[in-house]
Scaffold this active site. Structure first.
Site, PDB file in Angstrom:
ATOM      1  N   GLU A 298       0.789  -1.230   0.000  1.00 63.17           N
ATOM      2  CA  GLU A 298       0.000   0.000   0.000  1.00 63.17           C
ATOM      3  C   GLU A 298       0.822   1.282   0.000  1.00 63.17           C
ATOM      4  O   GLU A 298       0.478   2.231   0.699  1.00 63.17           O
ATOM      5  CB  GLU A 298      -0.926  -0.031   1.214  1.00 63.17           C
ATOM      6  CG  GLU A 298      -0.216   0.012   2.596  1.00 63.17           C
ATOM      7  CD  GLU A 298       0.150  -1.346   3.167  1.00 63.17           C
ATOM      8  OE1 GLU A 298       0.349  -2.289   2.385  1.00 63.17           O
ATOM      9  OE2 GLU A 298       0.241  -1.465   4.405  1.00 63.17           O
ATOM     10  N   HIS A 322      -8.060  -4.017  -1.246  1.00 60.26           N
ATOM     11  CA  HIS A 322      -7.297  -4.099   0.004  1.00 60.26           C
ATOM     12  C   HIS A 322      -6.242  -2.982   0.082  1.00 60.26           C
ATOM     13  O   HIS A 322      -6.197  -2.222   1.055  1.00 60.26           O
ATOM     14  CB  HIS A 322      -6.643  -5.479   0.084  1.00 60.26           C
ATOM     15  CG  HIS A 322      -5.823  -5.704   1.316  1.00 60.26           C
ATOM     16  ND1 HIS A 322      -6.305  -6.372   2.416  1.00 60.26           N
ATOM     17  CD2 HIS A 322      -4.551  -5.342   1.631  1.00 60.26           C
ATOM     18  CE1 HIS A 322      -5.378  -6.404   3.346  1.00 60.26           C
ATOM     19  NE2 HIS A 322      -4.294  -5.795   2.897  1.00 60.26           N
ATOM     20  N   GLU A 323      -5.438  -2.873  -0.963  1.00 63.84           N
ATOM     21  CA  GLU A 323      -4.363  -1.858  -0.914  1.00 63.84           C
ATOM     22  C   GLU A 323      -4.947  -0.444  -0.876  1.00 63.84           C
ATOM     23  O   GLU A 323      -4.438   0.426  -0.183  1.00 63.84           O
ATOM     24  CB  GLU A 323      -3.389  -2.025  -2.093  1.00 63.84           C
ATOM     25  CG  GLU A 323      -2.755  -3.410  -2.236  1.00 63.84           C
ATOM     26  CD  GLU A 323      -2.227  -4.005  -0.934  1.00 63.84           C
ATOM     27  OE1 GLU A 323      -1.839  -3.248  -0.023  1.00 63.84           O
ATOM     28  OE2 GLU A 323      -2.233  -5.243  -0.827  1.00 63.84           O
ATOM     29  N   HIS A 326      -6.073   0.489   2.572  1.00 63.09           N
ATOM     30  CA  HIS A 326      -4.976   0.896   3.459  1.00 63.09           C
ATOM     31  C   HIS A 326      -4.786   2.420   3.463  1.00 63.09           C
ATOM     32  O   HIS A 326      -4.148   2.950   4.378  1.00 63.09           O
ATOM     33  CB  HIS A 326      -3.661   0.245   3.027  1.00 63.09           C
ATOM     34  CG  HIS A 326      -3.379  -1.091   3.642  1.00 63.09           C
ATOM     35  ND1 HIS A 326      -3.350  -1.294   5.010  1.00 63.09           N
ATOM     36  CD2 HIS A 326      -3.081  -2.299   3.089  1.00 63.09           C
ATOM     37  CE1 HIS A 326      -3.041  -2.569   5.257  1.00 63.09           C
ATOM     38  NE2 HIS A 326      -2.885  -3.202   4.105  1.00 63.09           N
ATOM     39  N   GLU A 345      -3.764  -4.577   9.166  1.00 63.16           N
ATOM     40  CA  GLU A 345      -4.171  -5.631   8.225  1.00 63.16           C
ATOM     41  C   GLU A 345      -5.589  -6.159   8.470  1.00 63.16           C
ATOM     42  O   GLU A 345      -6.319  -6.438   7.523  1.00 63.16           O
ATOM     43  CB  GLU A 345      -3.147  -6.773   8.221  1.00 63.16           C
ATOM     44  CG  GLU A 345      -1.739  -6.361   7.762  1.00 63.16           C
ATOM     45  CD  GLU A 345      -1.703  -5.751   6.363  1.00 63.16           C
ATOM     46  OE1 GLU A 345      -2.682  -5.899   5.605  1.00 63.16           O
ATOM     47  OE2 GLU A 345      -0.683  -5.116   6.039  1.00 63.16           O
ATOM     48  N   ASP A 400       8.406  -9.293   9.937  1.00 56.52           N
ATOM     49  CA  ASP A 400       7.877  -9.840   8.679  1.00 56.52           C
ATOM     50  C   ASP A 400       7.097 -11.131   8.923  1.00 56.52           C
ATOM     51  O   ASP A 400       6.251 -11.512   8.125  1.00 56.52           O
ATOM     52  CB  ASP A 400       9.007 -10.143   7.693  1.00 56.52           C
ATOM     53  CG  ASP A 400       9.451  -8.903   6.947  1.00 56.52           C
ATOM     54  OD1 ASP A 400       8.750  -7.876   7.031  1.00 56.52           O
ATOM     55  OD2 ASP A 400      10.503  -8.956   6.298  1.00 56.52           O
ATOM     56  N   TYR A 408      -4.811 -10.799   9.780  1.00 58.39           N
ATOM     57  CA  TYR A 408      -5.729 -10.517   8.678  1.00 58.39           C
ATOM     58  C   TYR A 408      -7.139 -11.027   8.970  1.00 58.39           C
ATOM     59  O   TYR A 408      -8.097 -10.258   9.005  1.00 58.39           O
ATOM     60  CB  TYR A 408      -5.236 -11.183   7.385  1.00 58.39           C
ATOM     61  CG  TYR A 408      -4.048 -10.493   6.751  1.00 58.39           C
ATOM     62  CD1 TYR A 408      -2.754 -10.764   7.185  1.00 58.39           C
ATOM     63  CD2 TYR A 408      -4.210  -9.589   5.714  1.00 58.39           C
ATOM     64  CE1 TYR A 408      -1.655 -10.147   6.609  1.00 58.39           C
ATOM     65  CE2 TYR A 408      -3.109  -8.968   5.119  1.00 58.39           C
ATOM     66  CZ  TYR A 408      -1.841  -9.253   5.580  1.00 58.39           C
ATOM     67  OH  TYR A 408      -0.765  -8.642   5.001  1.00 58.39           O
TER      68      TYR A 408
HETATM   69  N1  BES Z   1       0.998  -4.490   3.727  1.00 54.89           N
HETATM   70  C1  BES Z   1       0.751  -5.758   3.182  1.00 54.89           C
HETATM   71  C2  BES Z   1       1.979  -6.451   2.672  1.00 54.89           C
HETATM   72  C3  BES Z   1       3.017  -6.713   3.744  1.00 54.89           C
HETATM   73  C4  BES Z   1       2.661  -7.267   4.942  1.00 54.89           C
HETATM   74  C5  BES Z   1       4.337  -6.413   3.502  1.00 54.89           C
HETATM   75  C6  BES Z   1       3.634  -7.490   5.902  1.00 54.89           C
HETATM   76  C7  BES Z   1       5.294  -6.635   4.458  1.00 54.89           C
HETATM   77  C8  BES Z   1       4.948  -7.185   5.678  1.00 54.89           C
HETATM   78  C9  BES Z   1      -0.284  -5.685   2.046  1.00 54.89           C
HETATM   79  O1  BES Z   1      -1.254  -4.719   2.227  1.00 54.89           O
HETATM   80  C10 BES Z   1      -1.024  -6.994   2.034  1.00 54.89           C
HETATM   81  O2  BES Z   1      -1.699  -7.267   2.981  1.00 54.89           O
HETATM   82  N2  BES Z   1      -0.881  -7.771   0.980  1.00 54.89           N
HETATM   83  C11 BES Z   1      -1.598  -9.012   0.856  1.00 54.89           C
HETATM   84  C12 BES Z   1      -2.847  -8.748   0.058  1.00 54.89           C
HETATM   85  C13 BES Z   1      -4.050  -9.474   0.452  1.00 54.89           C
HETATM   86  C14 BES Z   1      -4.265  -9.836   1.854  1.00 54.89           C
HETATM   87  C15 BES Z   1      -5.296  -8.940  -0.197  1.00 54.89           C
HETATM   88  C16 BES Z   1      -0.716 -10.015   0.143  1.00 54.89           C
HETATM   89  O3  BES Z   1       0.352  -9.640  -0.324  1.00 54.89           O
HETATM   90  O4  BES Z   1      -1.068 -11.175   0.073  1.00 54.89           O
HETATM   91 ZN    ZN Z   2      -2.557  -5.286   3.801  1.00 49.67          ZN
END
Ligand code: BES
Ligand code: ZN
Length: 634
Positions: A298, A322-323, A326, A345, A400, A408
């Site tokens: 995001e 989703h993005e 955010h 999340e 991470d 989520y």
């Molecule tokens: N912000 C996250 C990606 C992220 C999370 C990067 C933790 C680094 C550490 C992003 O918004 C996300 O949640 N992406 C998901 C999308 C989905 C849940 C719709 C993904 O990448 O799967």
């Molecule tokens: Zn996210």
């Protein structure tokens, strides 16, 4: 030793940081960011100015970062910044008169996860200053954990190199020396120099009409946390998706992207009605090469997106919702530390579902709700109890790894629970005011709970107590009265899986052409454990799973292929592993191979041939899985 471990788990579960008692019993402080070295109680950064050259040959960014700082503690003389693998060539302090004074600096002790603290000692000339600028000359390492440098052959066009950053969670420090904590918000400006034929874009004001001359200026006027700093450089072009929305991609992917993401402007318009004004100006997407490790990221004004969403039928655009969501939950109201990740999340997953309901229909979103609930139930079987709380105590580990299905899906379910209890109208009003109240702030779970309590839970008609909310936030598993998502179409798909496996219907009677990809995913997941190879062949030939264009169907199918050791599809499984780099699509397939009792070595050899194409973070996480299996089975 073992007893001590067990005791720690019990204490962690029952003395979650939400309770006052816990704070007295030990020193865990939920407002402290344990994943940054920065001494933010003494100094805070308010603005950043970057001046960087992008050197593809050396695989490094070189130049300077100027931090505009405020001193909160008049006696403090040492500024501690976060870095990882940065080469610092000089530090200067600039006071109001613009005179630059050299400052002494040294590195502190490194830490595998947090990197290396950089300690800058303020010169005497700055002793009385409450505001000053700190300019650092530096370059990044080719191993920077935030940056991926792709050779031309790993791009769609195959002719130009491409680089992109991924700063969340704590990787900004590997391309900029700064206070790398979401507790601090900064505005920024940047001057980025690239090879003349390439375009640079950032999480800032991208001008679609900028001349492509290798010199690009950016301004980010809204204050953002450091994990939202982002840059990408490549043979990238722009196409509009609406008045305020557009997409950047390599020319080879631009038409497909315009088709797939055509609803983005509409999503933005609807999101403003639901959640409040969009505070960021434009909303653009950047479609990256397959090695981009996530579905989306995001980065404000410019979400970074995996090309695996290009299914040709707009079926995977919930990631865009989703993005975009955010822009409120995360970018506008930000988790104070990574331990509060559910505030980013979980809240975003809930908003995503609300947005998808408006843009598409409830039936489709119910399907997605059920799938994410199923993933949550599976996770709850394996995630350690002390990590099942929405806001556990977390002062060690790699941020991470915190962002699992708990943040989520359990987070989303908690908000769904509140919506059900208070009614959609009241809950929508609550959310709207919440975003307005905390706009451009960072908050802890404890602050959220107090706000929720004051503004919703204490209403006369409330059926939810503070203790109920604390159960979601602090306890493992799910409360007894947690909502259970349902979907008629998924129930039907599941019933057909059983009927076909029992020989009651023929493969041609499965109406896959009428199904959403979500229904197909559920069908595959509902197949009984005992299917023989002939049956799997009938399925694959009849329904075309191994050749699907849909990355989520591929993921689901190849996990089953690996678990069931259906070797006739292994060649296509390997093609899947070579085609995609998004962790979610490939890591569980490697895991299933490694754990099926036979194919660990095969998984390792497939990984050996393709690992070079993966993002370093994805590569490292798969390597950990394959190495751990090796140790476990010896
Ligand atoms: N912000 C996250 C990606 C992220 C999370 C990067 C933790 C680094 C550490 C992003 O918004 C996300 O949640 N992406 C998901 C999308 C989905 C849940 C719709 C993904 O990448 O799967
Ligand atoms: Zn996210």
């Amino acid at each position: 030793m073992r007893e001590k471990l067990a005791l720690t788990v019990v204490v962690a579960v029952f003395l979650c940081a939400c309770s006052e008692k816990a704070r007295q019993v030990d020193a865990y402080d939920p407002a402290r960011d344990y994943f940054s070295f920065a001494n933010t109680e003494q100094f805070v950064t308010t603005r950043l100015a970057l001046d960087l050259l992008v050197d593809f040959e050396a695989r490094e960014l070189r130049g300077s970062a100027t931090l505009f700082m405020q001193r909160l503690d008049p006696d403090a003389m040492d500024i501690v910044l976060d870095t990882r693998d940065l080469d610092i060539a000089g530090a200067h302090v600039l006071l109001a008169d613009d005179v630059a004074t050299a400052a002494d600096y040294r590195f502190g002790d490194s830490d595998n996860i947090r990197g290396t603290p950089l300690i800058v000692h303020l010169p005497e000339a700055a002793a009385g200053a409450t505001e000053f600028r700190l300019q650092l000359q530096y370059k990044t390492s080719p191993e920077s954990t935030a940056l991926q440098w792709l050779p031309p052959e790993l791009t769609a066009g195959g002719k130009h190199p491409l680089m992109f950053s991924q700063s969340q969670a704590i990787h900004a420090r590997s391309w900029v020396p700064l206070q790398d904590t979401p507790a601090v918000r900064i505005t920024y400006e940047a001057e980025i120099r690239t090879p003349p034929d390439l375009l640079a874009v950032m999480s800032a004001n991208n001008d679609p009409l900028t001349p492509r001359d290798g010199e690009y200026q950016f301004e980010m006027p809204q204050p953002i946390p450091s994990y939202l700093l982002a840059v990408a450089v490549g043979n990238i072009f722009f196409a509009p998706l609406g008045e305020q929305a557009g997409v950047y991609a390599e020319p080879e992917l631009l038409d497909a992207s315009v088709f797939e993401f055509a609803d983005t402007q509409e999503m933005l318009d609807q999101a403003e009605i639901l959640f409040g004004p969009y505070e960021w100006g434009r909303y653009d997407l950047l479609v990256l090469p397959p090695s981009f490790p996530y579905g989306g990221m995001e980065n404000p004004r410019l979400s970074f997106i995996t090309p695996s969403l290009l299914a040709g039928d707009r079926s995977l655009v919930s990631v865009i919702a989703h993005e975009l969501a955010h822009s409120w939950s995360g970018n506008l109201v930000t988790n104070a530390t990574w331990r509060d990740g559910w505030l980013n999340e979980g809240m975003t997953s809930y908003l995503e579902s609300r947005l998808m309901e408006v843009i598409y229909d409830k039936a489709r979103v119910d399907e997605e709700r059920v799938l994410s609930y199923q993933e949550l139930l599976l996770d709850l079987e394996t995630v350690p109890l002390n990590m099942q709380a929405l806001a556990p105590r977390l002062d060690v580990g790699d941020p991470d790894d915190f962002q699992g299905t708990i943040h989520y899906s359990k987070g989303q379910l908690f908000l769904q629970f509140l919506e059900n209890a208070f009614g959609r109208d009241a809950f929508d009003r609550f959310l709207f005011t919440y975003f307005d109240t905390f706009a451009f702030q960072t908050i802890t779970t404890e602050r959220f709970l107090d706000y929720l309590d004051e503004n919703l839970l204490q209403e006369d008609s409330s059926t939810v107590s503070r203790a109920d909310a604390e159960e979601w936030l602090c306890q493992p598993g799910l409360p007894d009265d947690a909502p259970v998502p349902t979907s008629q179409t998924l129930d039907d798909a599941k019933a057909l899986a059983a009927a076909w496996a029992e020989g009651k219907i023929d493969i041609t009677e499965i109406p896959i052409a009428n199904w959403s990809p979500q229904a197909t995913v559920h069908f595959i997941n509902s197949l009984p454990a005992e299917l023989d190879s002939d049956q799997l062949t009938t399925l694959d030939e009849g329904l075309g799973f191994s050749d699907t264009r849909n990355a989520e169907i591929g993921r689901t199918w190849f996990i089953q292929v690996a678990k069931r050791r259906y070797t006739p599809a292994y060649e296509k499984l390997e093609r899947h592993l070579n085609r995609f780099g998004r962790g979610r699509l490939i890591a569980p397939v490697y895991t299933a191979l490694a754990q099926n009792g036979t194919d660990l070595e095969l998984a390792r050899s497939m990984f050996a041939t393709t690992r070079g194409a993966y993002h370093p973070l994805t590569e490292a996480s798969i390597a950990r899985v394959l190495d751990a299996e090796g140790i476990g089975s010896k």
